[in-house]
Design an enzyme around this catalytic site. Structure first.
Site, mmCIF file in Angstrom:
data_model
loop_
_atom_site.group_PDB
_atom_site.id
_atom_site.type_symbol
_atom_site.label_atom_id
_atom_site.label_comp_id
_atom_site.label_asym_id
_atom_site.label_seq_id
_atom_site.Cartn_x
_atom_site.Cartn_y
_atom_site.Cartn_z
ATOM 1 N N ASP A 12 0.849 -1.184 0.000
ATOM 2 C CA ASP A 12 0.000 0.000 0.000
ATOM 3 C C ASP A 12 0.892 1.244 0.000
ATOM 4 O OD1 ASP A 12 -1.660 2.117 0.619
ATOM 5 O OD2 ASP A 12 -2.525 1.185 2.397
ATOM 6 N N ILE A 13 0.815 2.049 -1.028
ATOM 7 C CA ILE A 13 1.728 3.187 -1.184
ATOM 8 C C ILE A 13 1.546 4.235 -0.078
ATOM 9 C CG2 ILE A 13 0.329 4.672 -2.697
ATOM 10 C CD1 ILE A 13 2.909 4.961 -4.442
ATOM 11 N N ASN A 26 -7.055 12.396 -10.929
ATOM 12 C CA ASN A 26 -7.788 12.771 -12.143
ATOM 13 C C ASN A 26 -7.662 14.283 -12.317
ATOM 14 O OD1 ASN A 26 -10.152 14.138 -10.849
ATOM 15 N ND2 ASN A 26 -10.432 12.076 -9.999
ATOM 16 N N GLY A 34 -9.680 4.269 -5.981
ATOM 17 C CA GLY A 34 -8.354 3.667 -6.158
ATOM 18 C C GLY A 34 -7.305 4.266 -5.241
ATOM 19 N N VAL A 35 -6.110 4.439 -5.775
ATOM 20 C CA VAL A 35 -4.994 4.930 -4.969
ATOM 21 C C VAL A 35 -5.236 6.388 -4.549
ATOM 22 C CG1 VAL A 35 -3.498 5.640 -6.890
ATOM 23 C CG2 VAL A 35 -2.474 4.836 -4.796
ATOM 24 N N ASP A 36 -5.924 7.141 -5.377
ATOM 25 C CA ASP A 36 -6.270 8.536 -5.072
ATOM 26 C C ASP A 36 -7.125 8.590 -3.795
ATOM 27 O OD1 ASP A 36 -6.611 11.269 -5.393
ATOM 28 O OD2 ASP A 36 -7.889 11.129 -7.177
ATOM 29 N N SER A 124 -2.589 4.514 -14.139
ATOM 30 C CA SER A 124 -3.558 4.199 -15.214
ATOM 31 C C SER A 124 -3.974 2.732 -15.286
ATOM 32 C CB SER A 124 -3.050 4.639 -16.608
ATOM 33 O OG SER A 124 -3.094 6.044 -16.747
ATOM 34 N N GLY A 126 -5.689 0.904 -13.098
ATOM 35 C CA GLY A 126 -6.903 0.529 -12.355
ATOM 36 C C GLY A 126 -8.117 1.012 -13.124
ATOM 37 N N TYR A 128 -8.517 3.491 -14.961
ATOM 38 C CA TYR A 128 -8.231 3.971 -16.313
ATOM 39 C C TYR A 128 -7.871 2.853 -17.302
ATOM 40 C CZ TYR A 128 -8.595 8.928 -14.963
ATOM 41 O OH TYR A 128 -9.044 10.166 -14.553
HETATM 42 N N1 AR6 Z 1 -1.271 1.463 -3.037
HETATM 43 C C1 AR6 Z 1 -0.688 1.094 -4.201
HETATM 44 N N2 AR6 Z 1 -1.393 0.844 -5.318
HETATM 45 C C2 AR6 Z 1 -2.738 0.955 -5.267
HETATM 46 C C3 AR6 Z 1 -3.421 1.340 -4.093
HETATM 47 C C4 AR6 Z 1 -2.626 1.593 -2.935
HETATM 48 N N3 AR6 Z 1 -3.182 1.959 -1.773
HETATM 49 N N4 AR6 Z 1 -4.758 1.360 -4.364
HETATM 50 C C5 AR6 Z 1 -4.905 1.013 -5.656
HETATM 51 N N5 AR6 Z 1 -3.685 0.746 -6.204
HETATM 52 P P1 AR6 Z 1 -6.218 3.532 -9.870
HETATM 53 P P2 AR6 Z 1 -5.884 4.923 -12.451
HETATM 54 C C6 AR6 Z 1 -3.341 0.352 -7.570
HETATM 55 O O1 AR6 Z 1 -7.572 3.082 -10.255
HETATM 56 O O2 AR6 Z 1 -6.095 3.656 -13.181
HETATM 57 C C7 AR6 Z 1 -9.198 7.455 -9.348
HETATM 58 O O3 AR6 Z 1 -10.576 7.518 -9.122
HETATM 59 C C8 AR6 Z 1 -4.400 -0.297 -8.426
HETATM 60 O O4 AR6 Z 1 -4.492 -1.682 -8.140
HETATM 61 O O5 AR6 Z 1 -6.000 4.040 -8.499
HETATM 62 O O6 AR6 Z 1 -4.741 5.818 -12.853
HETATM 63 C C9 AR6 Z 1 -8.624 8.789 -9.775
HETATM 64 O O7 AR6 Z 1 -9.262 9.865 -9.129
HETATM 65 C C10 AR6 Z 1 -3.864 -0.042 -9.816
HETATM 66 O O8 AR6 Z 1 -2.889 -1.024 -10.172
HETATM 67 O O9 AR6 Z 1 -5.679 4.711 -10.862
HETATM 68 C C11 AR6 Z 1 -8.904 8.791 -11.245
HETATM 69 O O10 AR6 Z 1 -10.242 9.161 -11.513
HETATM 70 C C12 AR6 Z 1 -3.129 1.284 -9.681
HETATM 71 O O11 AR6 Z 1 -3.008 1.530 -8.275
HETATM 72 C C13 AR6 Z 1 -8.712 7.338 -11.630
HETATM 73 O O12 AR6 Z 1 -8.958 6.589 -10.439
HETATM 74 C C14 AR6 Z 1 -3.837 2.450 -10.316
HETATM 75 O O13 AR6 Z 1 -5.239 2.314 -10.155
HETATM 76 C C15 AR6 Z 1 -7.299 7.046 -12.055
HETATM 77 O O14 AR6 Z 1 -7.230 5.732 -12.530
#
Ligand code: AR6
Length: 173
Positions: A12-13, A26, A34-36, A124, A126, A128
């Site tokens: 977990d970052i 975003n 997601g991570v955001d 991108s 997750g 995206y």
């Molecule tokens: N630590 C590390 N990696 C993570 C964590 C975490 N805590 N949580 C998720 N991931 P995503 P995107 C991974 O969807 O695709 C948001 O709503 C996850 O498994 O977070 O760039 C933003 O506001 C995946 O491999 O980001 C945007 O609207 C990776 O992080 C949109 O999602 C990225 O997944 C951005 O989408």
């Protein structure tokens, strides 16, 4: 000079104690899933306040994909969060340059901040929709090709074994 250390970690970052962690944000900079979502939940309200201020002062139309901007890290162990907007994956248009630009712009800002250690998620891949194998190739390839004067250590923090293994395949090449 090239960045001396590129490493991988599963986890977990939000829990990683580096100088700067990267948020896959975003364009609104106002949070999401997601991570955001995880970064804003764990980091507390200060990060969102700074994002709102950045929006008001510089990014009224939103932060374009490929670009990056920094805030402090609130309650997180890191010192800064560098927010970047990854491209939504497309099957009809090649947006690889934008995904590479995210990594380059984050590293430029990290250098400007004086961050020696930087942790990236798999931008991108997750919500995206970017296929992990291709995202890993672009992310690792771009970091390898980018020069930095302050950044010494880039760590990819991957959520789950599948993501970790895709990045490992490319790092080992
Ligand atoms: N630590 C590390 N990696 C993570 C964590 C975490 N805590 N949580 C998720 N991931 P995503 P995107 C991974 O969807 O695709 C948001 O709503 C996850 O498994 O977070 O760039 C933003 O506001 C995946 O491999 O980001 C945007 O609207 C990776 O992080 C949109 O999602 C990225 O997944 C951005 O989408």
């Amino acid at each position: 000079m090239p960045i001396p250390w590129i490493t991988l970690q599963e986890g977990d970052i939000t829990q990683v104690a580096v100088d700067a962690i990267v948020n896959a944000a975003n364009s609104s900079l106002l949070g999401g899933g997601g991570v955001d979502g995880a970064i804003h939940r764990a980091g507390g309200p200060r990060i969102l306040e700074e994002c709102r201020a950045l929006r008001a002062s510089q990014y009224g139309k939103g932060l374009p994909p490929g670009q990056a901007v920094a805030t402090t890290a609130g309650d997180l162990p890191a010192r800064w969060v560098i927010h970047t907007v990854g491209p939504v994956h497309s099957t009809t248009e090649d947006r690889s340059d934008l995904l590479a630009a995210c990594h380059r712009n984050v590293l430029r800002i990290a250098d400007e901040l004086g961050a020696r250690t930087v942790a990236f998620p798999a931008i991108s891949t997750g919500i995206y929709g970017w296929p992990l194998a291709d995202a890993a190739r672009i992310a690792i390839g771009t970091v390898r090709e980018t020069d930095a004067s302050v950044v010494r250590d880039v760590r990819f923090v991957l959520f789950g074994e599948t993501a970790f293994n895709h990045f490992k395949t490319h790092l080992d090449r």
